[in-house]
Write a protein that holds these residues in place. Structure first.
Motif, PDB file in Angstrom:
ATOM      1  N   SER A  52       0.946  -0.799  -0.278  1.00  0.00           N
ATOM      2  CA  SER A  52       0.475   0.228   0.421  1.00  0.00           C
ATOM      3  C   SER A  52       0.878   1.421   0.003  1.00  0.00           C
ATOM      4  CB  SER A  52      -0.849   0.214   1.404  1.00  0.00           C
ATOM      5  OG  SER A  52      -1.660  -1.241   1.257  1.00  0.00           O
ATOM      6  N   VAL A  53       1.886   1.159   0.825  1.00  0.00           N
ATOM      7  CA  VAL A  53       2.833   2.400   0.737  1.00  0.00           C
ATOM      8  C   VAL A  53       3.885   2.620  -0.179  1.00  0.00           C
ATOM      9  CG1 VAL A  53       5.059   3.355   2.166  1.00  0.00           C
ATOM     10  CG2 VAL A  53       4.033   2.451   3.182  1.00  0.00           C
ATOM     11  N   VAL A  54       3.826   1.687  -1.088  1.00  0.00           N
ATOM     12  CA  VAL A  54       4.487   1.798  -3.124  1.00  0.00           C
ATOM     13  C   VAL A  54       3.641   1.836  -3.646  1.00  0.00           C
ATOM     14  CG1 VAL A  54       4.912   1.188  -4.934  1.00  0.00           C
ATOM     15  CG2 VAL A  54       6.176  -0.460  -2.067  1.00  0.00           C
ATOM     16  N   ILE A  55       2.341   1.418  -3.343  1.00  0.00           N
ATOM     17  CA  ILE A  55       1.151   2.134  -4.406  1.00  0.00           C
ATOM     18  C   ILE A  55       0.434   4.229  -3.988  1.00  0.00           C
ATOM     19  CG2 ILE A  55      -1.114   2.160  -5.524  1.00  0.00           C
ATOM     20  CD1 ILE A  55       0.855  -0.294  -6.298  1.00  0.00           C
ATOM     21  N   PHE A  56       0.393   4.279  -2.642  1.00  0.00           N
ATOM     22  CA  PHE A  56      -0.006   5.493  -2.583  1.00  0.00           C
ATOM     23  C   PHE A  56       1.337   6.416  -2.682  1.00  0.00           C
ATOM     24  CE2 PHE A  56      -4.151   3.435  -1.393  1.00  0.00           C
ATOM     25  CZ  PHE A  56      -4.815   4.763  -1.719  1.00  0.00           C
ATOM     26  N   VAL A 127      -8.918   5.631  -1.592  1.00  0.00           N
ATOM     27  CA  VAL A 127      -8.210   4.496  -2.533  1.00  0.00           C
ATOM     28  C   VAL A 127      -9.015   4.778  -4.446  1.00  0.00           C
ATOM     29  CG1 VAL A 127      -9.164   2.117  -3.554  1.00  0.00           C
ATOM     30  CG2 VAL A 127      -8.164   2.547  -1.877  1.00  0.00           C
ATOM     31  N   LEU A 128     -10.397   5.173  -3.889  1.00  0.00           N
ATOM     32  CA  LEU A 128     -11.305   5.587  -5.821  1.00  0.00           C
ATOM     33  C   LEU A 128     -10.605   7.126  -6.038  1.00  0.00           C
ATOM     34  CD1 LEU A 128     -15.019   4.868  -4.390  1.00  0.00           C
ATOM     35  CD2 LEU A 128     -13.337   4.420  -6.035  1.00  0.00           C
ATOM     36  N   SER A 173      -1.834  11.511   3.265  1.00  0.00           N
ATOM     37  CA  SER A 173      -3.240  11.383   4.091  1.00  0.00           C
ATOM     38  C   SER A 173      -3.398   9.272   4.388  1.00  0.00           C
ATOM     39  CB  SER A 173      -3.947  11.766   3.063  1.00  0.00           C
ATOM     40  OG  SER A 173      -3.613  13.628   3.458  1.00  0.00           O
ATOM     41  N   TYR A 174      -3.332   9.680   2.850  1.00  0.00           N
ATOM     42  CA  TYR A 174      -3.077   7.411   3.147  1.00  0.00           C
ATOM     43  C   TYR A 174      -2.583   7.337   4.356  1.00  0.00           C
ATOM     44  CZ  TYR A 174      -4.166   2.381   2.342  1.00  0.00           C
ATOM     45  OH  TYR A 174      -4.238   1.180   2.449  1.00  0.00           O
ATOM     46  N   MET A 175      -0.552   7.740   3.670  1.00  0.00           N
ATOM     47  CA  MET A 175       0.213   6.686   4.665  1.00  0.00           C
ATOM     48  C   MET A 175       0.110   7.216   6.513  1.00  0.00           C
ATOM     49  SD  MET A 175       3.214   6.094   1.825  1.00  0.00           S
ATOM     50  CE  MET A 175       3.404   8.932   1.519  1.00  0.00           C
TER      51      MET A 175
END
Length: 590
Positions: A52-56, A127-128, A173-175
């Motif tokens: 998830s960290v890689v993607i975001f 995600v969206l 924000s996500y991370m």
């Protein structure tokens, strides 16, 4: 009983009864050049979290970096011929204005994108929002690749900016919301480090095409831009394997889904003490916010920025000043106009592109050195001190060089040995200033905004801060070509040195140390009197969140069975303690 090491979590609880025993196993004292998380279960550091960290983090950061690195397109012969940069009828000021327009058009779009992110990221989820960002990013890149006129190029860069403006809210924000507290700095720096990975990729691609493709072919500058389409596609596909932020789900009332996602990200069961503690922290903060702000509109959020003391300090003193000082400290100018700066010390042609590529390598290594060994180990304040000081000294040398030896830029200039050596040192100063930037401001400007605000203000304030970020970056991109003419080259860099001096004073007095704190514990620090927050905030307000009352040990002599025979084992769950040696439940509010 096996003699192997066993993992065990022991909730540190307060008790009014003298008969209730507590087991406290202090973490081992260790010194390493990295942060060692001794009190969290090892399962929370897993492939799901890292993916998830890689993607975001990685892909959102790459989007910014590829754009900043695209500024080197201005030195591609085919690009310059097509878009009028080699037009002999244009004056020096007209060429400078054209350069600034091409470079700054993304910043114009990014301002609009950051405003869009204020609504989108909180409304549809992280995600969206990432998927929507990928579609816009790829669209803008395709329009640029197919450009035959300056107007179409401007349009493509503006549309790309709409995506990049959102990336600075979506990624950080996500991370910040999924990262364990002691790794939040590292994960936040994955984004800022990825910016320089993107710059390096763009520099290297442009250098490779300039060296191997004819200057009459438009593929010379189109191929580097095509990297954006490829990476946007990969990020879009990867988003389907990521889990929505549990904090965002809890905030929007999807408690069951939030618990499922949190367990998947942490690789722990729902009744694990670490999960229960984290849910307790999140739920307590959300419940408090809902009770105090039910029915709050966007107008009320704007009102909070002015009327609520702790929010006002975080937004204006930390968030806004970090952007203003950071953007005008000169680092962004060096990245975007690196080709011009290297020409100031006598480099020409492909040598300019090669040196900019090396600058990308230096900044990338510096960014990830800071991420892995500095930002969480030394803390936010010390990282800022080190970075700003290094940046200040390097820029000061470069300014002195330009003032003492202004003839290196002249065509056909013959330099003495001492002048050549001074020029090499000036080139090293550019590299060192980049290292200082990535260790200091570049990490903090994204990280602090994503971690210091309460949940209901986080996306909103981060988006507003990013609006200011891109507005300053736009102003900087537009102003620097003219500053180099009006203030003279050395005067421009003396201006940057002055900003760095102001930044050191700002860091010492106003910026608190928040390394390792849970997101839910920030409120105490920023409710202190304003003159204590920066200098003594962390000392006066230790973190008392539930996660910091959890201790973890891999070395418990005799194993769990022996402990359970002689002690009562308590697990906190939203203010309720369960005695594992009996079935009785008692209230135990810490």
């Amino acid at each position: 009983m096996s003699e192997t090491k066993q993992n065990h979590l022991i909730a540190l609880t307060s008790s009014s009864s003298s008969t209730e025993a507590k087991v406290t196993i202090p973490p081992k004292s260790k010194f390493k050049w990295r942060v060692v998380d001794d009190h969290s279960p090892k399962e929370i550091y897993n492939f799901t979290l890292y993916f998830s960290v890689v993607i975001f983090g990685l892909f959102c950061g790459l989007s910014r970096g590829l754009d900043e690195g695209q500024s080197i397109n201005l030195y591609q012969p085919s690009f310059r011929n097509l878009f009028g940069l080699n037009d002999p009828n244009k004056t020096e000021h007209e060429i400078a204005d054209l350069k600034s327009n091409i470079n700054s058009m993304v910043q114009m779009g990014s301002i609009a994108g950051a405003i869009i992110a204020m609504y989108v990221v909180d409304k549809i989820g992280r995600v969206l929002a990432l998927r929507e960002f990928c579609i816009i990013w790829a669209t803008g890149a395709i329009i640029q690749m197919t450009s035959k006129s300056l107007g179409q190029l401007y349009a493509g860069r503006f549309i790309e900016g709409l995506a990049i403006g959102q990336s600075t809210t979506i990624g950080p924000s996500y991370m910040a919301e999924v990262a364990p507290p002691l790794r939040r700095g590292l994960f936040g720096c994955m984004f800022s480090g990825a910016v320089y990975m993107g710059i390096l990729l763009s520099y290297a691609a442009n250098y490779g095409t300039a060296k191997n493709i004819s200057g009459t072919s438009n593929t010379q500058w189109m191929i580097p831009i095509s990297l954006k389409v490829i990476l946007a596609t990969l990020a879009f596909i990867g988003s389907f394997f990521c889990h929505e932020s549990p904090r965002w789900l809890f905030k929007h009332g999807h408690d069951e889904k939030a618990m499922i996602n949190l367990c998947k990200i942490r690789h722990l069961s729902p009744d694990h003490p670490y999960i229960l503690s984290e849910v307790s922290d999140i739920s307590e903060q959300i419940a408090t916010e809902r009770a105090a702000t039910e029915g709050v509109s966007i107008f009320n959020k704007f009102k909070d920025l002015v009327t609520v003391k702790s929010i006002r300090y975080r937004f204006f003193v930390i968030g806004c000043l970090s952007q203003i000082l950071g953007q005008w400290s000169g680092a962004n100018s060096i990245t975007i106009y690196a080709g011009d700066l290297f020409s100031f010390i006598g480099l020409k042609g492909l040598e300019v592109m090669k040196m900019t590529m090396i600058l990308g390598v230096v900044k990338l290594c510096g960014a990830y050195f800071g991420a892995f060994f500095v930002i969480d180990f030394l803390g936010r304040r010390r990282a800022l001190y080190i970075g700003i000081t290094l940046q200040l000294v390097s820029l000061l040398y470069f300014a002195i060089f330009l003032q003492v030896d202004p003839h290196a830029i002249e065509k056909g200039a013959i330099l003495s040995t001492s002048q050549e050596n001074a020029g090499k040192a000036a080139m090293a100063a550019i590299y060192l200033s980049g290292v200082g930037w990535v260790l200091g401001f570049n990490s903090i400007q994204y990280l602090l905004g994503s971690e210091i605000f309460p949940l209901k203000h986080r996306s909103f304030c981060q988006s507003l801060i990013m609006v200011l970020h891109f507005a300053n970056q736009y102003g900087n991109s537009k102003a620097v070509p003219s500053m180099l003419i009006g203030l003279k080259k050395y005067g421009t860099f003396y201006f940057f040195v002055g900003v760095c001096v102001c930044s050191l004073l700002w860091c010492w007095f106003f910026v608190p140390e928040v390394t390792g704190r849970s997101l839910e514990s920030m409120e105490d620090v920023f409710n202190l009197p304003w003159y204590l927050i920066g200098r003594r905030g962390a000392e006066l307000c230790p973190d008392h969140s539930a996660l910091n009352r959890i201790m973890h040990s891999d070395e418990i002599e005799g194993g769990l069975d022996d402990i359970e025979k002689s002690h009562q084992h308590y697990i906190e769950d939203a203010g309720v303690s369960r005695d594992d040696s009996s079935e009785e439940k008692v209230n135990n509010k810490p």
